[in-house]
Write an enzyme that holds these catalytic residues in place. Structure first.
Site, PDB file in Angstrom:
ATOM      1  N   GLU A  52      52.537   9.036  26.722  1.00  0.00           N
ATOM      2  CA  GLU A  52      51.642   8.546  25.317  1.00  0.00           C
ATOM      3  C   GLU A  52      50.392   9.455  25.799  1.00  0.00           C
ATOM      4  O   GLU A  52      50.013   9.706  27.068  1.00  0.00           O
ATOM      5  CB  GLU A  52      51.436   7.538  24.723  1.00  0.00           C
ATOM      6  CG  GLU A  52      51.169   6.421  25.636  1.00  0.00           C
ATOM      7  CD  GLU A  52      50.892   5.255  25.435  1.00  0.00           C
ATOM      8  OE1 GLU A  52      51.486   4.460  24.216  1.00  0.00           O
ATOM      9  OE2 GLU A  52      50.166   4.505  25.442  1.00  0.00           O
ATOM     10  N   ASP A  55      41.086   4.389  22.900  1.00  0.00           N
ATOM     11  CA  ASP A  55      41.755   5.433  22.024  1.00  0.00           C
ATOM     12  C   ASP A  55      40.569   7.248  22.201  1.00  0.00           C
ATOM     13  O   ASP A  55      40.806   7.489  20.960  1.00  0.00           O
ATOM     14  CB  ASP A  55      43.208   5.309  21.592  1.00  0.00           C
ATOM     15  CG  ASP A  55      43.503   4.350  21.819  1.00  0.00           C
ATOM     16  OD1 ASP A  55      44.406   3.740  23.380  1.00  0.00           O
ATOM     17  OD2 ASP A  55      44.075   3.921  21.162  1.00  0.00           O
ATOM     18  N   ASN A 113      60.140   3.900  26.353  1.00  0.00           N
ATOM     19  CA  ASN A 113      59.291   3.705  24.935  1.00  0.00           C
ATOM     20  C   ASN A 113      58.902   4.976  24.910  1.00  0.00           C
ATOM     21  O   ASN A 113      59.110   4.266  23.838  1.00  0.00           O
ATOM     22  CB  ASN A 113      58.143   3.025  25.597  1.00  0.00           C
ATOM     23  CG  ASN A 113      58.725   1.594  26.573  1.00  0.00           C
ATOM     24  OD1 ASN A 113      59.523   1.000  27.630  1.00  0.00           O
ATOM     25  ND2 ASN A 113      59.149   0.126  24.970  1.00  0.00           N
ATOM     26  N   ASP A 160      34.622  10.962  47.468  1.00  0.00           N
ATOM     27  CA  ASP A 160      33.440  10.493  48.501  1.00  0.00           C
ATOM     28  C   ASP A 160      32.136  11.996  48.451  1.00  0.00           C
ATOM     29  O   ASP A 160      31.328  11.565  49.491  1.00  0.00           O
ATOM     30  CB  ASP A 160      34.706  11.419  49.093  1.00  0.00           C
ATOM     31  CG  ASP A 160      36.001   9.825  49.493  1.00  0.00           C
ATOM     32  OD1 ASP A 160      35.968   9.388  48.774  1.00  0.00           O
ATOM     33  OD2 ASP A 160      36.733  10.816  50.318  1.00  0.00           O
ATOM     34  N   HIS A 212      44.095   6.929  27.875  1.00  0.00           N
ATOM     35  CA  HIS A 212      44.153   7.663  27.002  1.00  0.00           C
ATOM     36  C   HIS A 212      42.476   8.434  26.661  1.00  0.00           C
ATOM     37  O   HIS A 212      42.285   7.929  25.726  1.00  0.00           O
ATOM     38  CB  HIS A 212      44.480   6.421  26.005  1.00  0.00           C
ATOM     39  CG  HIS A 212      44.651   6.896  24.364  1.00  0.00           C
ATOM     40  ND1 HIS A 212      46.230   6.805  23.379  1.00  0.00           N
ATOM     41  CD2 HIS A 212      44.803   8.313  23.452  1.00  0.00           C
ATOM     42  CE1 HIS A 212      46.840   7.225  22.040  1.00  0.00           C
ATOM     43  NE2 HIS A 212      45.596   8.375  22.136  1.00  0.00           N
ATOM     44  N   HIS A 258      21.874  19.227  57.986  1.00  0.00           N
ATOM     45  CA  HIS A 258      23.416  20.178  57.973  1.00  0.00           C
ATOM     46  C   HIS A 258      23.289  20.457  59.678  1.00  0.00           C
ATOM     47  O   HIS A 258      22.955  21.330  60.003  1.00  0.00           O
ATOM     48  CB  HIS A 258      23.530  20.667  56.714  1.00  0.00           C
ATOM     49  CG  HIS A 258      25.087  21.321  57.754  1.00  0.00           C
ATOM     50  ND1 HIS A 258      25.473  22.531  56.793  1.00  0.00           N
ATOM     51  CD2 HIS A 258      26.292  20.620  57.624  1.00  0.00           C
ATOM     52  CE1 HIS A 258      26.302  23.204  57.471  1.00  0.00           C
ATOM     53  NE2 HIS A 258      27.381  21.677  57.841  1.00  0.00           N
ATOM     54  N   ARG A 273      38.092  -2.734  25.403  1.00  0.00           N
ATOM     55  CA  ARG A 273      38.375  -1.668  25.950  1.00  0.00           C
ATOM     56  C   ARG A 273      37.651  -1.111  25.612  1.00  0.00           C
ATOM     57  O   ARG A 273      37.482  -0.573  24.098  1.00  0.00           O
ATOM     58  CB  ARG A 273      40.178  -0.997  25.530  1.00  0.00           C
ATOM     59  CG  ARG A 273      41.047  -1.028  26.350  1.00  0.00           C
ATOM     60  CD  ARG A 273      42.312  -0.924  25.666  1.00  0.00           C
ATOM     61  NE  ARG A 273      42.921  -1.006  24.295  1.00  0.00           N
ATOM     62  CZ  ARG A 273      44.229  -0.445  24.080  1.00  0.00           C
ATOM     63  NH1 ARG A 273      44.887   0.451  24.417  1.00  0.00           N
ATOM     64  NH2 ARG A 273      44.105  -1.167  22.929  1.00  0.00           N
ATOM     65  N   HIS A 315      31.551  11.126  52.103  1.00  0.00           N
ATOM     66  CA  HIS A 315      31.868  10.403  53.438  1.00  0.00           C
ATOM     67  C   HIS A 315      33.546  10.488  53.797  1.00  0.00           C
ATOM     68  O   HIS A 315      34.501  10.563  52.766  1.00  0.00           O
ATOM     69  CB  HIS A 315      31.690   9.114  52.730  1.00  0.00           C
ATOM     70  CG  HIS A 315      32.198   8.441  51.333  1.00  0.00           C
ATOM     71  ND1 HIS A 315      33.361   7.801  51.383  1.00  0.00           N
ATOM     72  CD2 HIS A 315      31.315   8.144  50.405  1.00  0.00           C
ATOM     73  CE1 HIS A 315      33.783   7.333  50.885  1.00  0.00           C
ATOM     74  NE2 HIS A 315      32.764   8.024  49.796  1.00  0.00           N
TER      75      HIS A 315
END
Length: 489
Positions: free
Chosen positions: A236, A59, A199, A392, A300, A469, A334, A376
């Protein structure tokens, strides 16, 4: 004599400052006599490249730079204290000393789990918002805030005792954040409203002080989509970012294992932010687990700005593995992470993927199509304008597989694949044994043929042949000025 070098100039010059140790001269009469410190990766590339940023800190919240310092706070695995770190750079937070500014009491109220602190500067004072349970019920989570009169939030003596933030419902409530808009301060948080079978949902209200709000809170998001209800029905961890007439609010959804992810709400900054209809939810998550980069359960988050003063940085936590023994809530790994946040042409944020380890990340634009990017698609390299699939078009320059004097270019979202010349076209392919692959996947990076502030890429095994290119294709051939020149950003 003086010079002026912006971050954009450095990027376009392809200067590997962090890698080469180049010292840039300062601006002013004594510029050449007194070199300035080596710029950080955030100065050059727009975001720190250390991953993880801070180990075992979930967090994570990083403030904007205040009086020359970034401040960091986060949940600790023991869920028993509030901590603050400080550093003049975001990357420096990883090794900065950590100060404990408050510990939970041994018993009673706030003696349970301590979660998700945020540090905010409001009217010249610091405020720490956090969630806490009680010792006899660690999950009786409610929201609290404490105020400091000290200039430095690491000064323990400056902090007052915590005060509970009272909401209309005496129920599970957490993840308070605050932001100012048009002279009005708002509180946003997550709560389990008794009448709703989820929740937690997200709520917003106008604040009358850093500890209180007025009126009936507006519910602006509740978990209904499939990616919001995996394991638990959760919205949350709100985080707010304002840009170009819109207010963006990220939030976290689902269980705290590999299913955890970020969603996005968007509001017109001119609209009534207390009207739920003002907020629209993106249909899909914007930041999720990525198997290729081996980053699991990103979520978070908070936002800050890099040392260049202009680049938005996404701060979040994620794990380096999918499988967890026991309750994910008690898995300590984490880790706090940070990476650059990009913006699409229409003004919406581009999150890409959680990038994992590997050093600075760059995008390449041809000299004759500077608003387009190399990307890509089905593993073939080409050039497209307005690339929404950010990852990408993200690459890392790494030491060349062909050895000294060469570089190889690694895909960010497929880190086992490198640019490789296949006849006259280019692909990203997995590494193969043998010198043939090494030569095909290595280049000599030289100053741009059409502009020395950009770069050109000469094939390592074919002197005088360059990446080019050609009308949206990426190919190889004899040098062709701007077509063989690439800007880095």
């Amino acid at each position: 004599m003086s010079i002026h070098l912006t971050r954009r100039t450095l990027l376009r010059g392809g200067l590997g400052v962090a890698a080469t140790g180049l010292i840039l001269p300062a601006v002013g009469e004594d510029a050449w006599a007194t070199p300035s410190p080596t710029p950080t990766d955030a100065d050059i590339y727009g975001a720190p490249t250390a991953s993880p940023l801070v180990w075992q800190r979930a967090d994570p919240f990083v403030t904007p730079r205040t009086d020359g310092l970034y401040y960091f706070t986060a949940s600790v695995p023991e869920y028993d204290r509030l901590i603050v770190r400080a550093s003049p750079t975001i990357e420096g937070l990883g090794s900065a000393a950590e100060t404990v500014v408050w510990r939970r009491p041994a018993s009673g109220k706030m003696g349970g789990h301590i979660w998700a602190p945020e540090l905010h500067r409001i009217d010249g004072r610091w405020y720490l918002y956090f969630a806490a349970g009680d010792s006899d019920d660690v999950f009786r989570i409610r929201m609290y805030a404490m105020e400091s009169i000290a200039a430095d939030p690491r000064d323990v003596s400056g902090w007052s005792s915590p005060r509970q933030i009272i909401t209309p419902w005496d129920s599970f409530a957490l993840d308070a954040t605050t932001f100012e808009h048009d002279g009005q301060r708002y509180l946003v948080w997550a709560q389990s409203e008794p009448e709703i079978n989820v929740n937690s949902s997200l709520y917003i209200a106008r604040m009358t002080s850093p500890f209180t709000f007025t009126g009936t809170p507006a519910r602006i998001a509740t978990p209904t989509r499939s990616w919001e209800v995996e394991g638990f029905r959760v919205n949350e961890g709100p985080a707010v970012l304002k840009r170009d007439g819109r207010i963006f609010m990220t939030f976290s959804a689902s269980a705290t294992d590999a299913r955890y992810c970020l969603g996005l709400l968007t509001a017109d900054a001119r609209a009534n932010l207390l009207d739920p209809a003002t907020w629209s939810k993106s249909p899909d998550p914007v930041f999720t687990t990525n198997e290729q980069t081996r980053q699991y359960g990103p979520g978070h988050n908070s936002f800050t700005v890099a040392e260049d003063g202009e680049t938005d940085v996404l701060v979040y936590h994620a794990r380096d593995y999918r499988d967890i023994v026991g309750d994910p809530l008690y898995d300590p790994n984490r880790h706090a992470r940070a990476q650059r946040l990009y913006w699409y042409d229409d003004g919406t944020p581009l999150f890409g993927v959680p990038v994992g380890k590997g050093g600075p990340i760059l995008r390449l634009s041809p000299g004759d199509a500077s608003s387009a990017f190399v990307r890509h698609y089905a593993y073939a390299l080409r050039v497209d304008p307005s690339v929404r699939e950010l990852a990408d078009s993200q690459f890392r320059f790494v030491p060349g597989l062909a050895g000294e004097g060469t570089v190889s270019i690694r895909s960010v979202n497929f880190p086992d694949r490198y640019w490789r010349v296949d006849g006259t076209s280019l692909r990203i392919d997995p590494v193969e044994d043998g010198s043939g692959y090494a030569a095909q996947a290595s280049f000599r990076r030289v100053p741009g043929l059409a502009n020395s502030n950009a770069i050109s890429l000469e094939l390592s095994d074919r002197p005088g042949v360059y990446v080019r290119h050609d009308k949206g294709s990426l190919t190889v051939g004899r040098p062709a000025g701007s077509k063989s020149t690439f800007w880095l950003s």
